[in-house]
Scaffold this active site. Structure first.
Site, mmCIF file in Angstrom:
data_model
loop_
_atom_site.group_PDB
_atom_site.id
_atom_site.type_symbol
_atom_site.label_atom_id
_atom_site.label_comp_id
_atom_site.label_asym_id
_atom_site.label_seq_id
_atom_site.Cartn_x
_atom_site.Cartn_y
_atom_site.Cartn_z
ATOM 1 N N CYS B 111 0.884 -1.162 -0.014
ATOM 2 C CA CYS B 111 0.131 -0.053 0.069
ATOM 3 C C CYS B 111 1.107 1.219 -0.024
ATOM 4 O O CYS B 111 1.365 1.600 1.147
ATOM 5 C CB CYS B 111 -0.861 -0.013 1.216
ATOM 6 S SG CYS B 111 -2.172 1.482 1.304
ATOM 7 N N SER B 115 -1.192 1.950 4.891
ATOM 8 C CA SER B 115 -0.988 0.439 5.083
ATOM 9 C C SER B 115 -2.150 -0.138 5.180
ATOM 10 O O SER B 115 -2.444 -1.007 5.704
ATOM 11 C CB SER B 115 -0.365 0.526 6.323
ATOM 12 O OG SER B 115 -1.195 1.202 7.384
ATOM 13 N N CYS B 116 -2.955 -0.078 3.834
ATOM 14 C CA CYS B 116 -4.125 -0.864 3.744
ATOM 15 C C CYS B 116 -3.772 -2.323 3.560
ATOM 16 O O CYS B 116 -2.692 -2.582 2.919
ATOM 17 C CB CYS B 116 -4.868 -0.590 2.474
ATOM 18 S SG CYS B 116 -5.608 0.975 2.390
#
Lengths: 123, 210
Positions: B111, B115-116
């Protein structure tokens, strides 16, 4: 750093979802954070294991639980919220207001930037 | 979304906290102000668990895909539904896409902007996944990043980098190692590491990390 061994009483929380290794299992980060905060408060002697288990049980056996128990940590957070207000660490109203402020802060923060409470629009 | 498509959804929307996320943050704020908890210690406790818990869910998805062709096909077509059928669903309604490694293609997820991460199947993201160096370099120099993880791929293998968003998250389905034909799904799941499902690792038949 706190090891899982040092937090054994809370790992005995009623109905705690666990991995095959016996560690607590979390579906989302906030669940682990709620768990970790409770661990710390217990370690600091803010409440005893039996006090915690009592309040958590009341939430877990309340009406409206989901059949698949996926709301276990919703109950956990409700229990922790109740306990900190019953112990006069904060008031229900303050906690509710702060919860709403955090939601406003999240909405006001562009995706990708850290969400900070100060990001909430002024009132 | 493949990274070179440049259709970022990141800018399209702001953040959202669920009631539970916000309440946990509120508790953390109050308890920190009162000196009753130390946020650094909370992080440490969370980290203790982050590598152990979630990835088991993803590993079961991978093992089922390896052993049941129908499930693999469903996973290809509609990963969100296929994964949900095992009871692993994201609370935020994010969609899942499974990207399959093949002898020709290796997949890597990142990501780039935050911080997907596919929490429902991988649990909490490792610290390095959230750190700027990985987020930047995974796109620019995926082969170099993989080498640092101890994964050296032949030049003939193409590396595809998938950039996660809040709405769409990826799960790498690694290749099933040879010599595992006799193993059932549960045993196979034990071989599948978190890194293999991010794409920074491969699965070996001996269950080694790399």
């Amino acid at each position: 750093m706190t090891t899982p061994d040092a937090i054994s009483p809370l790992v005995l929380s009623p109905g705690l979802p666990k991995s095959r290794e016996g560690d607590p299992a979390f579906a989302e980060p906030w669940q682990a954070e709620a768990f970790a905060m409770t661990v710390q408060l217990h370690e600091k002697g803010v409440f005893s294991w039996s006090e915690w288990a009592e309040v958590l049980s009341q939430e877990l056996y309340g009406p409206g639980r989901r059949a698949d128990a996926s709301d276990y940590y919703d109950c956990w957070v409700a229990a922790l919220s109740r306990l900190v207000t019953e112990l006069s660490i904060t008031s229900r109203a303050d906690l509710d207001q702060l919860t709403q402020r955090w939601q406003e802060a999240a909405e006001a923060t562009p995706h990708g930037a850290p969400i900070r409470l100060e990001n909430a629009p002024g009132r | 979304m493949q990274h070179d498509d440049h259709h970022h959804h990141h800018d399209d929307h702001d953040n959202h906290f669920s009631e539970m996320q916000a309440r946990v943050k509120a508790l953390e704020t109050v308890l920190t102000q009162k000196g009753l908890i130390d946020p650094a210690a909370i992080d440490a406790i969370v980290e203790t668990y982050e590598t152990k818990i979630g990835p088991r869910n993803g590993a079961r998805v991978v093992a089922k895909a390896w052993t049941e062709p129908d499930f693999a096909e469903w996973l290809t077509r509609d990963a969100t539904a296929a994964i949900a059928s095992l009871g692993y669903t994201g609370r935020q309604g994010e969609h899942m896409r499974a990207v399959f490694n093949t002898p020709e293609t290796h997949n890597l997820i990142v990501c780039t902007l935050c911080s997907c991460y596919p929490w429902a199947v991988l649990g909490l993201p490792p610290v390095w996944y959230k750190a700027p160096p990985y987020r930047a370099r995974a796109v620019i120099d995926p082969r170099g990043v993989l080498a640092e993880f101890g994964v050296t791929l032949p030049e003939s293998i193409k590396i595809r980098v998938w950039d996660s968003t809040a709405e769409l998250r990826y799960l790498v389905i690694p290749e099933r190692p040879s010599g595992t034909e006799h193993l059932d799904a549960e045993r196979l799941a034990d071989l599948v590491t978190r890194d293999a499902m991010i794409g920074t690792g491969l699965v070996s038949s001996s269950g080694d990390v790399r």
